[in-house]
Design an enzyme around this catalytic site. Structure first.
Site, PDB file in Angstrom:
ATOM      1  N   SER A  73       5.751  -0.106  -2.307  1.00  0.00           N
ATOM      2  CA  SER A  73       4.289  -0.036  -2.343  1.00  0.00           C
ATOM      3  C   SER A  73       3.749  -0.958  -3.440  1.00  0.00           C
ATOM      4  O   SER A  73       4.500  -1.576  -4.181  1.00  0.00           O
ATOM      5  CB  SER A  73       3.833   1.399  -2.610  1.00  0.00           C
ATOM      6  OG  SER A  73       3.959   1.683  -3.992  1.00  0.00           O
ATOM      7  N   LYS A  74       2.441  -1.000  -3.496  1.00  0.00           N
ATOM      8  CA  LYS A  74       1.719  -1.816  -4.480  1.00  0.00           C
ATOM      9  C   LYS A  74       2.176  -1.562  -5.902  1.00  0.00           C
ATOM     10  O   LYS A  74       2.014  -2.414  -6.760  1.00  0.00           O
ATOM     11  CB  LYS A  74       0.223  -1.470  -4.411  1.00  0.00           C
ATOM     12  CG  LYS A  74      -0.542  -2.287  -3.400  1.00  0.00           C
ATOM     13  CD  LYS A  74      -2.032  -2.147  -3.674  1.00  0.00           C
ATOM     14  CE  LYS A  74      -2.625  -1.256  -2.633  1.00  0.00           C
ATOM     15  NZ  LYS A  74      -3.997  -1.285  -2.351  1.00  0.00           N
ATOM     16  N   ARG A  75       2.681  -0.364  -6.141  1.00  0.00           N
ATOM     17  CA  ARG A  75       3.134  -0.055  -7.502  1.00  0.00           C
ATOM     18  C   ARG A  75       4.306  -0.944  -7.913  1.00  0.00           C
ATOM     19  O   ARG A  75       4.532  -1.171  -9.089  1.00  0.00           O
ATOM     20  CB  ARG A  75       3.560   1.417  -7.604  1.00  0.00           C
ATOM     21  CG  ARG A  75       2.416   2.402  -7.626  1.00  0.00           C
ATOM     22  CD  ARG A  75       2.924   3.827  -7.786  1.00  0.00           C
ATOM     23  NE  ARG A  75       3.777   4.219  -6.652  1.00  0.00           N
ATOM     24  CZ  ARG A  75       5.057   4.473  -6.735  1.00  0.00           C
ATOM     25  NH1 ARG A  75       5.688   4.391  -7.885  1.00  0.00           N
ATOM     26  NH2 ARG A  75       5.746   4.826  -5.657  1.00  0.00           N
TER      27      ARG A  75
END
Ligand code: GLU
Ligand code: ZN
Length: 477
Positions: A247-249
């Site tokens: 994910s974006k994390r």
């Protein structure tokens, strides 16, 4: 029969890099077999879907160079290709299932089901709630809010042979009477996907393995409709470096972000194809090679972990090698990045002359635009440190004299320039290092550049002499 494959994005954002990988496998197989690649937009969820997102996804496909034969913008004989425009089709088919006793209306309210769920939780906190089939044998059909549920057979099992994961068998008793249509008439994914895959003549459904649990439900639907199911191939996941969902994390996950970072599209495709597919030890593939090499026998089950550094290396390799990114392609790809720096009318010929000197080192097109900047900016931006260090009082007369002697070199080639400069230096009792850095700063504004005489050739005689003389002026002041 030629295979028909599809990619079925839910347009609630950008094209995720993992989605691009799934699309790529379908696209490669379609292209390698002379088959058809269909794009179907799964946008029945009005709240989450947007036309901007559809546009962003299609743009990302265009940029990646994955063309679709049927779908949005191109149309085709199996349309419409937006599920939101296919609601009457689902409705009619679901009514048929209800008439045949294969699906039923369930009038249980959310409150009732929540209460049952709570009761179960109180008795057994770990148990998963399963709809108890309250309305399964109801014969009346009052005109009240309801969902439509599938009447899952209580006996037997649902089996299929996945092209990647092999034989998979799920007891039907493990399946609840799943919802096909919501209270608001909105068809749910398993229903809409099954109907569309059938009506669009899809022969092979390849998607990430997080959908593998949906496949038995879809197969039950095929059977209920009396349709021949397609083949299925579930693909391993693209995971984060820590092994959880990417994910974006963790990193940039939208394809557009890699475009904006200046990765070449084939560099992106080449990196993501390795999530699930390999071809011996070969790491780098051109597009045609990839189409020819791709096959299901080399698709493995193992999930892959995303590695930013590796990704950047693969992207760089594609930019660096002329057999992978032709000069023409490089020039047109770097243009938008030069535009972004305000260099909007760069002459094509000079651009193509400059690229070979920088592509060995520029890891992205953003780097490339930076490395090309001084060729096209008049005057070039001057790095302060470089100026102070090399444009010294001592350098001024040397730069003037160098300009003078180079003004008559014929032809204006790197070899001829070098020969003349060396000859001149000898006469002055100088060596190259006594003037080369000053000349470099005068020409490029920087203390590092491709070989000096190559830079001169790209700049041409007039601009070379002007920049050397301007350097001499700056050195005096
Ligand atoms: N719209 C679904 C998704 O984006 C499609 C899944 C499938 O390929 O069946 O996950
Ligand atoms: Zn019910």
């Amino acid at each position: 029969m030629k295979p028909r494959l599809r990619f079925a994005p839910s347009p609630s954002g950008y094209l995720h890099i993992g989605g691009a990988r799934t699309a790529l496998f379908n696209w490669l197989w379609a292209r390698s077999q002379g088959g058809t690649f269909v794009m179907r937009v799964e946008d029945t969820d009005q709240e989450r879907s947007s036309i901007e997102s559809v546009r962003a996804i299609l743009d990302a496909f265009r940029w990646l160079g994955m063309d679709w034969d049927e779908g949005p913008e191109v149309g085709g004989p199996h349309g419409p290709y937006f599920q939101s425009e296919r609601k009457p089709i689902y409705k009619e088919l679901v009514e048929g299932l209800i008439r045949e006793g294969k699906a039923y209306r369930c009038y249980c309210t959310k409150e009732e089901l929540d209460r049952q769920r709570e009761q179960l939780k109180a008795r057994n906190p770990k148990a998963a709630f399963v709809y108890p089939g309250t309305c399964r044998d109801r014969t009346d059909q009052p005109d009240l809010p309801h969902v439509v549920r599938f009447k899952t057979p209580r006996e037997g099992s649902t089996e299929f042979v996945d092209k990647v994961f092999g034989a998979i068998s799920t007891p039907n008793a493990a399946q609840q009477d799943f919802v096909l249509v919501r209270t608001d008439g909105y068809p749910l994914y398993n229903l809409a996907a099954t109907i569309d895959d059938h009506l669009m003549d899809i022969t092979l459904v390849a998607r990430a393995r997080d959908h593998i649990g949906n496949t038995p439900q879809q197969l039950l639907l095929y059977r209920a409709f009396g349709w021949e199911p397609p083949e299925f191939a579930h693909l391993p996941m693209m995971l984060s470096p820590q092994g959880d969902k990417l994910s974006k994390r963790h990193t940039a996950v939208s394809v557009q972000e890699y475009r904006d970072r200046g990765f070449p599209p084939m560099g992106v495709l080449n990196y993501i194809v390795r999530f699930g597919w390999s071809f011996g030890d070969q790491e780098i593939f051109g597009k045609q090679q990839l189409i020819e090499a791709f096959g299901w026998d080399r698709v493995g089950k193992g999930d892959g972990k995303f590695d930013d550094k590796k990704f950047a290396d693969v992207a760089f390799e594609h930019l660096k090698r002329e057999d992978l990114t032709s000069l023409d392609e490089y020039a047109s790809s770097v243009k938008p990045f030069l535009d972004a720096r305000g260099l909007t009318d760069v002459p094509e010929a000079a651009l193509k002359a400059a690229i070979p000197g920088i592509r060995e080192r520029a890891r992205t097109l953003v780097d490339a635009a930076n490395d090309l900047d001084y060729y096209f900016r008049e005057p070039p931006e001057l790095d302060d440190k470089a100026r102070q260090k090399f444009l010294t009082k001592e350098a001024a007369p040397r730069l003037e004299a160098l300009a003078e002697t180079l003004s008559t070199v014929e032809p204006f080639t790197a070899d001829a320039l070098e020969a003349r400069a060396k000859h001149w230096a000898e006469q002055q009792g100088l060596s190259m290092k006594d003037f080369a850095q000053a000349a470099r700063v005068a020409l490029s504004g920087r203390s590092a550049s491709p070989p000096l005489f190559d830079v001169m050739v790209v700049l041409g005689r007039e601009r070379t002499l002007a920049r050397l003389r301007r350097g001499a002026e700056l050195a005096k002041s």
